[in-house]
Design an enzyme around this catalytic site. Structure first.
Site, PDB file in Angstrom:
ATOM      1  N   SER A 126       0.809  -1.160   0.045  1.00 55.40           N
ATOM      2  CA  SER A 126      -0.073   0.160  -0.108  1.00 55.40           C
ATOM      3  C   SER A 126       0.934   1.275   0.017  1.00 55.40           C
ATOM      4  CB  SER A 126      -0.866   0.053   1.193  1.00 55.40           C
ATOM      5  OG  SER A 126      -2.185   0.881   1.113  1.00 55.40           O
ATOM      6  N   HIS A 180      -7.030  -6.392  -0.141  1.00 55.61           N
ATOM      7  CA  HIS A 180      -5.922  -5.340   0.021  1.00 55.61           C
ATOM      8  C   HIS A 180      -4.884  -6.191   1.228  1.00 55.61           C
ATOM      9  CE1 HIS A 180      -4.214  -1.248   0.063  1.00 55.61           C
ATOM     10  NE2 HIS A 180      -4.128  -1.440   1.284  1.00 55.61           N
ATOM     11  N   ASP A 230      -9.641  -6.369  -3.851  1.00 55.86           N
ATOM     12  CA  ASP A 230      -8.996  -5.259  -3.204  1.00 55.86           C
ATOM     13  C   ASP A 230      -9.926  -4.073  -3.621  1.00 55.86           C
ATOM     14  OD1 ASP A 230      -7.689  -2.972  -1.979  1.00 55.86           O
ATOM     15  OD2 ASP A 230      -5.953  -3.385  -3.054  1.00 55.86           O
TER      16      ASP A 230
END
Length: 469
Positions: A272, A418, A390
């Site tokens: 991320s 995610h 995600d």
């Protein structure tokens, strides 16, 4: 829930944060937890696991070691070290041109890596002629005329219809041109190689604990692993000042960690927001960063905080909304929302930061340099991992990232979201290990040149981007 609301009201009345993350004394120093002071008063917790390897002495190198079998281990380790010094030399040559109308053209003039070098079906790179990508925030430009279409007919004085001459095109003047021409040696990185180190960087609201499965897996294989807690996360100190959580402040923290633990060949693994820091380090230290893994990192766009985000609310309000935010993160970050996922979220110490830190982190995501050109300048091999479910990062963003990068491979995990490294640890660990061991086979490089001309193997990427005003 009632306690959370009460603490939020006290936070509004006193003007102080309800809770801050403070450094903890490690009760298990054998697990490799260290506290590193990157700046005065700014301490980060780092998990550093060093594998046990046989110590090589001068006598053993000269063949005068013991005869109890340890010489075989030493000889094997020496052979592994010699293998780490070899690899395949890849010619990284590309021309990046930015035009005044906002178009970005990338021409690959060097070696092209074929799909056979990595057993990864999704997102393999193949030589192609032209790829066009339209960014979401770019206004449509008038399309150029089709060169294969027939020109319009123009009547002549004699009554005959002759084709009109093709329109003359103005020669565009580039606004900026970047030339890259270098050689890079890409080699297999085994756990027995003493010059290899793995760096794991988490994102907003996470901690080094989200990498628990990866740290245990690769440390057992003999890799040296390093995983820090970002400032305000995990057991690192949490300064009560918003400037401590800007992208540049956190990037300098990770630069200090990288310079402290870096080896000759370093592999960066980011998740991320952590992908942006890995990109920054790979751009700053191209000779030290050997490979990069980007897990659900998003597209190659410059970072800019959103002014309409819920995280712009006061910290006391965010504190009252903490249960709702945690539930939303569980729903969006995992493909399933069962008891197992809740336990993983708790064990990974994810989304367990103070509202002030969370607000400052989201507001500090300003990095205008990290645009498409910045990513296109990277010459390091990159593996992109995307969870199909995600809800934070769309699939097309990682696809656009793969198209802009020089050497990139995209792998999609259908059952992941995610937090794919926590949901599917075995799949992610296997994929990462395969990429670490991967080494390009350039033996077909000479034969391919005889089959196609240099102009046919040219890979051009055209991207329309917003015009700078």
């Amino acid at each position: 829930m009632l306690t959370t609301i009460t603490e939020g009201i006290l936070c509004c009345l006193t003007g102080k944060a309800a809770s801050l993350v403070l450094p903890l004394e490690s009760s298990e120093p054998s697990d490799g937890f260290e506290f590193v002071e990157v700046k005065p008063g700014r301490v980060l917790r780092v998990r550093h696991i060093i594998p046990e390897r046989p110590v090589v002495t001068e006598d053993q190198v000269a063949g005068k070691g013991n005869t109890d079998g340890t010489d075989d281990d030493v000889e094997g380790s020496l052979e592994e070290d010699n293998e780490s010094n070899t690899g395949s030399s890849v010619h990284c040559k590309r021309k990046i041109t930015v035009y005044r109308n906002g178009q970005l053209v990338i021409e690959n003039l060097g070696d092209v890596l074929h799909s056979e070098i990595l057993q990864c079906q999704d997102g393999d790179l193949e030589p192609c002629s032209t790829v066009e990508v339209e960014l979401a925030d770019y206004k449509e430009m008038p399309s150029s005329p089709d060169p294969n279409s027939a020109p319009p007919l123009v009547p002549s004085p004699l009554g005959e219809h002759k084709p009109a001459p093709p329109p003359r095109r103005r020669r565009r003047k580039p606004k900026r041109t970047v030339q890259i021409d270098s050689k890079r040696v890409i080699s297999s990185c085994k756990g027995t190689h003493s010059d290899v180190a793995l760096f794991f960087v988490h994102g907003v609201g996470g901690s080094l604990d989200i990498w628990g499965s990866q740290l245990d897996f690769f440390s057992r294989l003999g890799y040296e692993v390093i995983a820090p807690d970002l400032a305000g996360h995990g057991a690192s100190t949490a300064p009560h000042i918003a400037a401590a959580y800007t992208f540049y402040a956190l990037a300098e923290d990770l630069r200090a960690i990288f310079k402290r633990y870096a080896r000759k060949r370093n592999i960066l693994i980011g998740h991320s927001y952590g992908v942006s820091f890995c990109t920054f380090l790979a751009h700053e230290y191209p000779d030290l960063v050997h490979k990069v893994v980007m897990i659900n990192g998003g597209g190659p766009t410059a970072l800019e905080p959103s002014l309409c985000s819920i995280f712009q609310l006061p910290s006391c309000v965010l504190h009252c909304l903490t249960p709702c935010l945690a539930w939303s993160f569980l729903k969006a970050g995992f493909a399933r929302q069962g008891a197992k996922e809740k336990q993983l979220l708790k064990q990974g110490n994810a989304f367990n930061v103070s509202p002030f830190v969370l607000r400052a982190m989201m507001s500090g995501q300003y990095w205008p340099e990290g645009d498409e050109v910045y990513h296109a300048e990277l010459t390091v091999p990159i593996l992109l991992v995307h969870g199909m479910c995600d809800k934070f990062v769309p699939m097309d963003e990682d696809q656009r990232m793969a198209e802009i990068l020089l050497f990139a491979f995209l792998k999609v995990i259908e059952e992941g979201s995610h937090m794919v490294m926590m949901e599917c640890p075995d799949t992610v660990n296997t994929l990462l290990h395969e990429f670490f061991l991967w080494e390009p086979d350039m033996s077909r490089k000479d034969s391919s040149k005889t089959d196609m001309a240099l102009t046919d193997s040219l890979h051009t990427l055209k991207i329309n981007k917003p015009v700078d005003k």
